[in-house]
Design a protein around this motif. Sequence first.
Motif, PDB file in Angstrom:
ATOM      1  N   THR A 212      10.274  55.087  26.734  1.00  0.00           N
ATOM      2  CA  THR A 212      11.478  54.315  26.414  1.00  0.00           C
ATOM      3  C   THR A 212      12.027  53.625  27.657  1.00  0.00           C
ATOM      4  OG1 THR A 212      12.557  56.472  26.578  1.00  0.00           O
ATOM      5  CG2 THR A 212      12.267  55.551  24.367  1.00  0.00           C
ATOM      6  N   THR A 213      12.137  54.363  28.740  1.00  0.00           N
ATOM      7  CA  THR A 213      12.663  53.806  29.990  1.00  0.00           C
ATOM      8  C   THR A 213      11.715  52.763  30.568  1.00  0.00           C
ATOM      9  OG1 THR A 213      13.878  55.832  30.503  1.00  0.00           O
ATOM     10  CG2 THR A 213      13.369  54.367  32.351  1.00  0.00           C
ATOM     11  N   ARG A 214      10.428  53.046  30.547  1.00  0.00           N
ATOM     12  CA  ARG A 214       9.454  52.108  31.116  1.00  0.00           C
ATOM     13  C   ARG A 214       9.467  50.780  30.361  1.00  0.00           C
ATOM     14  NH1 ARG A 214       4.515  53.074  30.615  1.00  0.00           N
ATOM     15  NH2 ARG A 214       3.822  52.240  32.611  1.00  0.00           N
ATOM     16  N   ARG A 215       9.527  50.847  29.032  1.00  0.00           N
ATOM     17  CA  ARG A 215       9.517  49.609  28.237  1.00  0.00           C
ATOM     18  C   ARG A 215      10.826  48.837  28.424  1.00  0.00           C
ATOM     19  NH1 ARG A 215       5.584  50.180  24.095  1.00  0.00           N
ATOM     20  NH2 ARG A 215       4.004  51.599  24.896  1.00  0.00           N
ATOM     21  N   ALA A 216      11.964  49.549  28.400  1.00  0.00           N
ATOM     22  CA  ALA A 216      13.246  48.866  28.543  1.00  0.00           C
ATOM     23  C   ALA A 216      13.407  48.271  29.930  1.00  0.00           C
ATOM     24  CB  ALA A 216      14.386  49.839  28.239  1.00  0.00           C
ATOM     25  N   ASP A 217      12.905  48.960  30.953  1.00  0.00           N
ATOM     26  CA  ASP A 217      12.971  48.434  32.318  1.00  0.00           C
ATOM     27  C   ASP A 217      12.212  47.108  32.423  1.00  0.00           C
ATOM     28  OD1 ASP A 217      13.330  48.843  35.393  1.00  0.00           O
ATOM     29  OD2 ASP A 217      11.173  48.575  35.132  1.00  0.00           O
ATOM     30  N   ALA A 218      11.016  47.061  31.868  1.00  0.00           N
ATOM     31  CA  ALA A 218      10.234  45.823  31.918  1.00  0.00           C
ATOM     32  C   ALA A 218      10.932  44.692  31.178  1.00  0.00           C
ATOM     33  CB  ALA A 218       8.841  46.064  31.328  1.00  0.00           C
ATOM     34  N   ARG A 219      11.499  44.993  29.990  1.00  0.00           N
ATOM     35  CA  ARG A 219      12.138  43.934  29.201  1.00  0.00           C
ATOM     36  C   ARG A 219      13.415  43.420  29.847  1.00  0.00           C
ATOM     37  NH1 ARG A 219       7.866  44.824  27.657  1.00  0.00           N
ATOM     38  NH2 ARG A 219       7.060  44.934  25.518  1.00  0.00           N
ATOM     39  N   CYS A 220      14.221  44.287  30.423  1.00  0.00           N
ATOM     40  CA  CYS A 220      15.468  43.792  31.025  1.00  0.00           C
ATOM     41  C   CYS A 220      15.183  42.964  32.269  1.00  0.00           C
ATOM     42  CB  CYS A 220      16.449  44.933  31.298  1.00  0.00           C
ATOM     43  SG  CYS A 220      16.023  46.081  32.610  1.00  0.00           S
ATOM     44  N   ARG A 221      14.145  43.310  33.010  1.00  0.00           N
ATOM     45  CA  ARG A 221      13.773  42.488  34.175  1.00  0.00           C
ATOM     46  C   ARG A 221      13.309  41.102  33.734  1.00  0.00           C
ATOM     47  NH1 ARG A 221      13.291  45.504  38.911  1.00  0.00           N
ATOM     48  NH2 ARG A 221      13.455  47.763  38.577  1.00  0.00           N
ATOM     49  N   GLN A 222      12.531  41.049  32.661  1.00  0.00           N
ATOM     50  CA  GLN A 222      12.102  39.761  32.127  1.00  0.00           C
ATOM     51  C   GLN A 222      13.303  38.945  31.656  1.00  0.00           C
ATOM     52  OE1 GLN A 222       9.404  40.966  29.069  1.00  0.00           O
ATOM     53  NE2 GLN A 222       7.776  41.547  30.495  1.00  0.00           N
ATOM     54  N   ALA A 223      14.244  39.603  30.992  1.00  0.00           N
ATOM     55  CA  ALA A 223      15.437  38.908  30.499  1.00  0.00           C
ATOM     56  C   ALA A 223      16.279  38.378  31.647  1.00  0.00           C
ATOM     57  CB  ALA A 223      16.270  39.850  29.632  1.00  0.00           C
ATOM     58  N   LEU A 224      16.375  39.145  32.722  1.00  0.00           N
ATOM     59  CA  LEU A 224      17.145  38.678  33.878  1.00  0.00           C
ATOM     60  C   LEU A 224      16.489  37.455  34.513  1.00  0.00           C
ATOM     61  CD1 LEU A 224      19.589  39.211  35.713  1.00  0.00           C
ATOM     62  CD2 LEU A 224      18.078  40.604  37.152  1.00  0.00           C
ATOM     63  N   LYS A 225      15.177  37.456  34.603  1.00  0.00           N
ATOM     64  CA  LYS A 225      14.478  36.285  35.163  1.00  0.00           C
ATOM     65  C   LYS A 225      14.741  35.047  34.324  1.00  0.00           C
ATOM     66  CE  LYS A 225      10.663  38.671  37.490  1.00  0.00           C
ATOM     67  NZ  LYS A 225       9.192  38.886  37.532  1.00  0.00           N
ATOM     68  N   ARG A 226      14.727  35.200  32.993  1.00  0.00           N
ATOM     69  CA  ARG A 226      15.016  34.056  32.128  1.00  0.00           C
ATOM     70  C   ARG A 226      16.447  33.588  32.312  1.00  0.00           C
ATOM     71  NH1 ARG A 226      12.323  37.309  28.304  1.00  0.00           N
ATOM     72  NH2 ARG A 226      14.278  37.699  27.194  1.00  0.00           N
ATOM     73  N   ALA A 227      17.366  34.533  32.436  1.00  0.00           N
ATOM     74  CA  ALA A 227      18.771  34.158  32.617  1.00  0.00           C
ATOM     75  C   ALA A 227      18.989  33.443  33.937  1.00  0.00           C
ATOM     76  CB  ALA A 227      19.649  35.405  32.532  1.00  0.00           C
ATOM     77  N   VAL A 228      18.346  33.921  34.997  1.00  0.00           N
ATOM     78  CA  VAL A 228      18.488  33.269  36.301  1.00  0.00           C
ATOM     79  C   VAL A 228      17.914  31.858  36.266  1.00  0.00           C
ATOM     80  CG1 VAL A 228      17.665  33.332  38.687  1.00  0.00           C
ATOM     81  CG2 VAL A 228      18.563  35.407  37.626  1.00  0.00           C
ATOM     82  N   ALA A 229      16.780  31.679  35.571  1.00  0.00           N
ATOM     83  CA  ALA A 229      16.204  30.336  35.448  1.00  0.00           C
ATOM     84  C   ALA A 229      17.098  29.403  34.670  1.00  0.00           C
ATOM     85  CB  ALA A 229      14.824  30.436  34.790  1.00  0.00           C
ATOM     86  N   GLU A 230      17.800  29.949  33.686  1.00  0.00           N
ATOM     87  CA  GLU A 230      18.681  29.119  32.857  1.00  0.00           C
ATOM     88  C   GLU A 230      20.003  28.815  33.556  1.00  0.00           C
ATOM     89  OE1 GLU A 230      20.583  29.186  28.337  1.00  0.00           O
ATOM     90  OE2 GLU A 230      19.145  30.715  28.980  1.00  0.00           O
ATOM     91  N   TYR A 231      20.471  29.782  34.352  1.00  0.00           N
ATOM     92  CA  TYR A 231      21.743  29.609  35.062  1.00  0.00           C
ATOM     93  C   TYR A 231      21.505  29.822  36.549  1.00  0.00           C
ATOM     94  CZ  TYR A 231      23.349  30.539  30.311  1.00  0.00           C
ATOM     95  OH  TYR A 231      23.501  30.532  28.944  1.00  0.00           O
ATOM     96  N   PRO A 232      20.771  28.936  37.221  1.00  0.00           N
ATOM     97  CA  PRO A 232      20.381  29.167  38.609  1.00  0.00           C
ATOM     98  C   PRO A 232      21.553  29.216  39.581  1.00  0.00           C
ATOM     99  CG  PRO A 232      19.890  26.920  37.950  1.00  0.00           C
ATOM    100  CD  PRO A 232      20.294  27.643  36.709  1.00  0.00           C
ATOM    101  N   ASP A 233      22.677  28.648  39.231  1.00  0.00           N
ATOM    102  CA  ASP A 233      23.816  28.665  40.143  1.00  0.00           C
ATOM    103  C   ASP A 233      24.839  29.715  39.746  1.00  0.00           C
ATOM    104  OD1 ASP A 233      22.774  26.560  41.595  1.00  0.00           O
ATOM    105  OD2 ASP A 233      23.651  25.068  40.237  1.00  0.00           O
TER     106      ASP A 233
END
Length: 233
Positions: A212-233
């Motif tokens: 559970t932790t391993r899967r959620a850790d991977a998904r939240c990191r991916q989500a953060l990368k997408r958010a940073v790309a969408e809101y770079p500033d």
Amino acid sequence: MRTADVPANWPATVEEARAVQDALRGRVVLDEPGPPPGSGLVTGVDVAYDDERDLVAAAAVVLDAATLEVVAEATAVGRISFPYVPGLLAFREIPTVRAALDALPCPPGLVVCDGYGLAHPRRFGLAAHLGVLTGLPTIGVAKNPFTFTHDEFGLLRGGSAPLLDGSEEVGRALRTRDGVKPVFVSVGHRVSLDNALAHTLALTPRYRLPETTRRADARCRQALKRAVAEYPD
């Protein structure tokens, strides 16, 4: 990916946050066994931060407890809702974690937090706090013992020792792999400690940390990368 809003009445100071912990701590349910290990659904939640951009991303990943196959997942992103203060990390994470849980297409079942429940200086870590707010059965499985201690114990998988604050047992150190350092399991809400240990072992067939932790850790990191790309500033 859902956008998480910080509730209007969310604590803004250490004093306010501790007052909330004091008010809610008495609502933790400790006399229920929780769902049977290895059955039903079990959900991991985890968060990732970009402090420079004031962003936090959360993931909730639902697994079939019997097969550990992914059943559903959801992510959410929001603004960091509280400064970094040891013992008050739940106030940084809960708004976005709840948004991810709310976005799931199915009930989460047992929720496994990457953190603490009763193994917390004020006996109200993330797993306990999230459980009280949602009513869901929750446990905490942490990577380190925080400020607590335990005696030495065997090196084989399944071995455990009480996690102690003085003479009070607040959780257990649990060996999930032979010869590998333990994880630290504590009750959150509506689950017994023995069942919390059994769930953790059922979720760690190959690695130290629960699936559970391993899967959620991977998904939240991916989500953060997408958010940073969408809101770079």
